[in-house]
Scaffold this motif. Structure first.
Motif, PDB file in Angstrom:
ATOM      1  N   PRO A  28       0.807  -1.225   0.000  1.00  8.09           N
ATOM      2  CA  PRO A  28       0.000   0.000   0.000  1.00  8.09           C
ATOM      3  C   PRO A  28       0.840   1.276   0.000  1.00  8.09           C
ATOM      4  CG  PRO A  28      -0.081  -1.058   2.151  1.00  8.09           C
ATOM      5  CD  PRO A  28       0.603  -2.017   1.215  1.00  8.09           C
ATOM      6  N   LYS A  29       2.034   1.223   0.543  1.00  9.25           N
ATOM      7  CA  LYS A  29       2.893   2.420   0.526  1.00  9.25           C
ATOM      8  C   LYS A  29       3.321   2.752  -0.903  1.00  9.25           C
ATOM      9  CE  LYS A  29       4.478   1.996   5.248  1.00  9.25           C
ATOM     10  NZ  LYS A  29       5.560   1.760   6.173  1.00  9.25           N
ATOM     11  N   LYS A  30       3.575   1.740  -1.716  1.00 10.67           N
ATOM     12  CA  LYS A  30       3.922   1.955  -3.122  1.00 10.67           C
ATOM     13  C   LYS A  30       2.718   2.513  -3.888  1.00 10.67           C
ATOM     14  CE  LYS A  30       6.456   1.194  -6.884  1.00 10.67           C
ATOM     15  NZ  LYS A  30       7.686   1.870  -7.177  1.00 10.67           N
ATOM     16  N   ALA A  31       1.528   1.989  -3.595  1.00 10.14           N
ATOM     17  CA  ALA A  31       0.313   2.492  -4.240  1.00 10.14           C
ATOM     18  C   ALA A  31       0.106   3.964  -3.894  1.00 10.14           C
ATOM     19  CB  ALA A  31      -0.896   1.663  -3.810  1.00 10.14           C
ATOM     20  N   ALA A  38       0.776  11.438  -9.618  1.00 10.33           N
ATOM     21  CA  ALA A  38      -0.189  11.878 -10.634  1.00 10.33           C
ATOM     22  C   ALA A  38      -0.081  13.382 -10.827  1.00 10.33           C
ATOM     23  CB  ALA A  38      -1.604  11.493 -10.231  1.00 10.33           C
ATOM     24  N   GLY A  39       0.173  13.791 -12.032  1.00 13.32           N
ATOM     25  CA  GLY A  39       0.278  15.208 -12.359  1.00 13.32           C
ATOM     26  C   GLY A  39       1.575  15.864 -11.912  1.00 13.32           C
ATOM     27  N   SER A  40       2.528  15.083 -11.456  1.00  5.75           N
ATOM     28  CA  SER A  40       3.759  15.665 -10.896  1.00  5.75           C
ATOM     29  C   SER A  40       4.667  16.299 -11.952  1.00  5.75           C
ATOM     30  CB  SER A  40       4.532  14.618 -10.097  1.00  5.75           C
ATOM     31  OG  SER A  40       4.894  13.529 -10.919  1.00  5.75           O
ATOM     32  N   THR A  41       4.653  15.766 -13.152  1.00  6.55           N
ATOM     33  CA  THR A  41       5.428  16.365 -14.252  1.00  6.55           C
ATOM     34  C   THR A  41       4.512  16.462 -15.469  1.00  6.55           C
ATOM     35  OG1 THR A  41       6.197  14.273 -15.211  1.00  6.55           O
ATOM     36  CG2 THR A  41       7.549  15.200 -13.423  1.00  6.55           C
ATOM     37  N   ASN A  42       4.902  17.271 -16.429  1.00  9.00           N
ATOM     38  CA  ASN A  42       4.092  17.373 -17.647  1.00  9.00           C
ATOM     39  C   ASN A  42       3.961  16.015 -18.321  1.00  9.00           C
ATOM     40  OD1 ASN A  42       3.294  20.056 -17.638  1.00  9.00           O
ATOM     41  ND2 ASN A  42       5.168  20.749 -18.637  1.00  9.00           N
ATOM     42  N   PHE A  43       5.071  15.277 -18.397  1.00  5.52           N
ATOM     43  CA  PHE A  43       5.026  13.974 -19.062  1.00  5.52           C
ATOM     44  C   PHE A  43       4.066  13.027 -18.350  1.00  5.52           C
ATOM     45  CE2 PHE A  43       6.388   9.572 -19.521  1.00  5.52           C
ATOM     46  CZ  PHE A  43       6.273   9.431 -20.897  1.00  5.52           C
ATOM     47  N   ILE A  44       4.205  12.888 -17.029  1.00  9.05           N
ATOM     48  CA  ILE A  44       3.333  11.977 -16.272  1.00  9.05           C
ATOM     49  C   ILE A  44       1.882  12.431 -16.396  1.00  9.05           C
ATOM     50  CG2 ILE A  44       2.692  11.225 -13.944  1.00  9.05           C
ATOM     51  CD1 ILE A  44       5.706  11.138 -13.294  1.00  9.05           C
ATOM     52  N   ASN A  45       1.643  13.713 -16.266  1.00  6.67           N
ATOM     53  CA  ASN A  45       0.283  14.242 -16.327  1.00  6.67           C
ATOM     54  C   ASN A  45      -0.395  13.907 -17.652  1.00  6.67           C
ATOM     55  OD1 ASN A  45      -1.859  15.937 -15.164  1.00  6.67           O
ATOM     56  ND2 ASN A  45      -1.339  17.343 -16.815  1.00  6.67           N
ATOM     57  N   TYR A  46       0.247  14.286 -18.745  1.00  2.00           N
ATOM     58  CA  TYR A  46      -0.399  14.100 -20.049  1.00  2.00           C
ATOM     59  C   TYR A  46      -0.366  12.646 -20.520  1.00  2.00           C
ATOM     60  CZ  TYR A  46      -0.812  19.079 -19.883  1.00  2.00           C
ATOM     61  OH  TYR A  46      -1.144  20.344 -19.481  1.00  2.00           O
ATOM     62  N   ALA A  47       0.632  11.888 -20.112  1.00  2.00           N
ATOM     63  CA  ALA A  47       0.653  10.456 -20.435  1.00  2.00           C
ATOM     64  C   ALA A  47      -0.494   9.752 -19.709  1.00  2.00           C
ATOM     65  CB  ALA A  47       1.988   9.842 -20.053  1.00  2.00           C
ATOM     66  N   GLU A  48      -0.669  10.073 -18.441  1.00  6.90           N
ATOM     67  CA  GLU A  48      -1.746   9.474 -17.648  1.00  6.90           C
ATOM     68  C   GLU A  48      -3.111   9.769 -18.272  1.00  6.90           C
ATOM     69  OE1 GLU A  48      -3.970  10.510 -13.446  1.00  6.90           O
ATOM     70  OE2 GLU A  48      -1.945  11.280 -13.780  1.00  6.90           O
ATOM     71  N   PHE A  97      -4.389  17.898  -6.121  1.00  6.78           N
ATOM     72  CA  PHE A  97      -5.508  17.008  -5.807  1.00  6.78           C
ATOM     73  C   PHE A  97      -5.019  15.592  -5.495  1.00  6.78           C
ATOM     74  CE2 PHE A  97      -8.723  13.906  -7.101  1.00  6.78           C
ATOM     75  CZ  PHE A  97      -9.768  14.274  -6.278  1.00  6.78           C
ATOM     76  N   SER A  98      -4.095  15.074  -6.294  1.00  3.00           N
ATOM     77  CA  SER A  98      -3.600  13.716  -6.051  1.00  3.00           C
ATOM     78  C   SER A  98      -2.836  13.644  -4.727  1.00  3.00           C
ATOM     79  CB  SER A  98      -2.735  13.221  -7.207  1.00  3.00           C
ATOM     80  OG  SER A  98      -1.538  13.958  -7.292  1.00  3.00           O
ATOM     81  N   ASN A  99      -2.119  14.691  -4.376  1.00  7.08           N
ATOM     82  CA  ASN A  99      -1.409  14.694  -3.098  1.00  7.08           C
ATOM     83  C   ASN A  99      -2.363  14.782  -1.911  1.00  7.08           C
ATOM     84  OD1 ASN A  99       1.600  14.564  -3.089  1.00  7.08           O
ATOM     85  ND2 ASN A  99       1.263  15.961  -4.786  1.00  7.08           N
ATOM     86  N   LYS A 100      -3.395  15.592  -2.032  1.00  7.21           N
ATOM     87  CA  LYS A 100      -4.396  15.667  -0.954  1.00  7.21           C
ATOM     88  C   LYS A 100      -5.108  14.326  -0.798  1.00  7.21           C
ATOM     89  CE  LYS A 100      -5.093  20.609  -1.097  1.00  7.21           C
ATOM     90  NZ  LYS A 100      -5.946  21.720  -1.481  1.00  7.21           N
ATOM     91  N   SER A 101      -5.384  13.677  -1.908  1.00  9.20           N
ATOM     92  CA  SER A 101      -6.010  12.351  -1.862  1.00  9.20           C
ATOM     93  C   SER A 101      -5.087  11.346  -1.182  1.00  9.20           C
ATOM     94  CB  SER A 101      -6.356  11.870  -3.273  1.00  9.20           C
ATOM     95  OG  SER A 101      -7.275  12.732  -3.867  1.00  9.20           O
TER      96      SER A 101
END
Length: 129
Positions: A28-31, A38-48, A97-101
């Motif tokens: 669960p820590k990895k999850a 999520a959304g941490s970089t432009n690449f991760i954000n738009y790829a996701e 939002f992903s960090n607050k979640s």
């Protein structure tokens, strides 16, 4: 032909839910760390967002052939529309939002909800076979 491709994308989507369930249950820590990205970089954000549109489109395309056509259409369109919206939302807002979640979802919570992810995966696969 496109329906066959959509069917296998949906099956893979169901398997993905089942693998995520295992990750949530056993690590669960990895999850939680993954959710924080999520959304941490432009690449991760738009790829996701772009990758999310693939099963969304498959759900819409295959909906008439599934056991639950209306559910497939609703969830497919919901995923697709929210993906398009996320393209225009500032990346930092998505990241916050992903960090607050992740702050709210403690590792124990991931373990508690992991069976739900597994069940969703099974239902998705069942709906197309």
């Amino acid at each position: 032909m496109i329906e066959i491709v959509a069917k296998y994308i949906i099956i893979f989507f169901g398997i993905f839910f089942m693998f995520v369930s295992a990750l949530m249950l056993f690590n669960p820590k990895k999850a939680r760390a993954t959710l924080r990205k999520a959304g941490s970089t432009n690449f991760i954000n738009y790829a996701e967002i772009t990758i999310r549109m693939i099963p969304a489109t498959a759900l819409i395309v295959y909906s008439d052939f599934s056991k639950f056509p209306e559910v497939f259409k609703i969830f497919g369109w919901f995923m697709l529309v929210t993906s398009w919206v996320l393209y225009f939302v500032p990346r930092q807002l998505h990241y916050n939002f992903s960090n607050k979640s992740a702050d709210i979802l403690k590792p124990t919570y991931f373990q508690l909800i992991s069976p739900l992810s597994f069940i969703i995966g099974v239902i998705i696969i069942y709906s197309v076979i």
